[in-house]
Design an enzyme around this catalytic site. Sequence first.
Site, mmCIF file in Angstrom:
data_model
loop_
_atom_site.group_PDB
_atom_site.id
_atom_site.type_symbol
_atom_site.label_atom_id
_atom_site.label_comp_id
_atom_site.label_asym_id
_atom_site.label_seq_id
_atom_site.Cartn_x
_atom_site.Cartn_y
_atom_site.Cartn_z
ATOM 1 N N HIS A 157 -9.196 0.748 -5.746
ATOM 2 C CA HIS A 157 -8.394 0.042 -4.804
ATOM 3 C C HIS A 157 -6.930 0.244 -4.971
ATOM 4 O O HIS A 157 -6.555 0.407 -6.208
ATOM 5 C CB HIS A 157 -8.668 -1.656 -5.127
ATOM 6 C CG HIS A 157 -10.065 -1.960 -4.743
ATOM 7 N ND1 HIS A 157 -10.382 -2.051 -3.339
ATOM 8 C CD2 HIS A 157 -11.166 -2.395 -5.528
ATOM 9 C CE1 HIS A 157 -11.758 -2.380 -3.539
ATOM 10 N NE2 HIS A 157 -12.334 -2.498 -4.725
ATOM 11 N N TYR A 211 0.726 -1.414 -0.044
ATOM 12 C CA TYR A 211 0.196 0.122 -0.124
ATOM 13 C C TYR A 211 0.664 1.378 0.057
ATOM 14 O O TYR A 211 0.091 2.450 -0.139
ATOM 15 C CB TYR A 211 -0.875 -0.064 1.361
ATOM 16 C CG TYR A 211 -1.955 -1.132 1.235
ATOM 17 C CD1 TYR A 211 -2.869 -1.245 0.105
ATOM 18 C CD2 TYR A 211 -1.810 -2.285 2.185
ATOM 19 C CE1 TYR A 211 -3.782 -2.320 0.194
ATOM 20 C CE2 TYR A 211 -2.798 -3.300 1.991
ATOM 21 C CZ TYR A 211 -3.746 -3.267 1.049
ATOM 22 O OH TYR A 211 -4.459 -4.208 0.910
HETATM 23 C C1 DQA Z 1 -7.796 -2.596 -0.819
HETATM 24 C C2 DQA Z 1 -8.025 -3.894 -1.273
HETATM 25 C C3 DQA Z 1 -8.838 -4.654 -0.242
HETATM 26 O O1 DQA Z 1 -8.646 -6.111 -0.544
HETATM 27 C C4 DQA Z 1 -8.106 -4.838 1.033
HETATM 28 O O2 DQA Z 1 -8.736 -5.358 2.075
HETATM 29 C C5 DQA Z 1 -7.883 -3.443 1.620
HETATM 30 C C6 DQA Z 1 -7.380 -2.489 0.609
HETATM 31 C C7 DQA Z 1 -6.905 -1.764 -1.752
HETATM 32 O O3 DQA Z 1 -7.113 -0.423 -1.688
HETATM 33 O O4 DQA Z 1 -6.134 -2.235 -2.437
HETATM 34 O O5 DQA Z 1 -7.845 -3.196 2.842
HETATM 35 O O6 DQA Z 1 -9.132 -2.145 -1.077
#
Ligand code: DQA
Length: 140
Positions: free
Chosen positions: A97, A22
Amino acid sequence: MKIAIINGPNLNLLGKRETDIYGNQPFEKYLGELKALFPSVLFDYFQSNIEGELIDELQKVGYTYDGIVLNPAGYTHTSVAIGDAIAAIKAPVIEVHISNVHAREDFRKLSHVSGKSAGSIFGLGLKGYELAIRWLIDHQ
Ligand code: DQA
C-alpha cells in the site's frame, strides 16, 4: 525471474488522484524506473477496477510466476475472494500500500490480504513496490 505487479481499483489514476496521499507520479512512469532498476526481471503489469478480473489475473500468473506484488487498493478491506485467491496460488504475494493504511480511517485497518501474503508493506509510497521486488529476488 518473472514478477507480476497487480494493481487494484483507482490506481490507474495515480498522479492525478488525491496527490497529497498518493503522490504525483503515474504508475506507468514508475514501472519504467522499476524495469531499469531490475533489468534481469521480466515484469508483467496488470491493473483493473474490477474484483473478478484481479482474481482471474492472480490465478493466471499464480502458478507460473516467481512472485507477485499486489496492491488490491479498496478491495483489500472488503474482498474475502481476493484473500482466497492468494491462498490458492503457489507464487508468494507481497501486499503493498502506498499510504499508511493504519494511520487513516478505521475501515482501512482491516485487510483480507495480509494474512494470506508473505508480507505487507504500507506507508512508504511507491518505494514499497521496489522493496517488495527486492524481497522476492532475495527469496527465490
Ligand atoms: C491503497 C490504500 C487503500 O485503502 C485505498 O483504498 C487505495 C490505495 C494504498 O495504496 O495506499 O485505493 O491501497
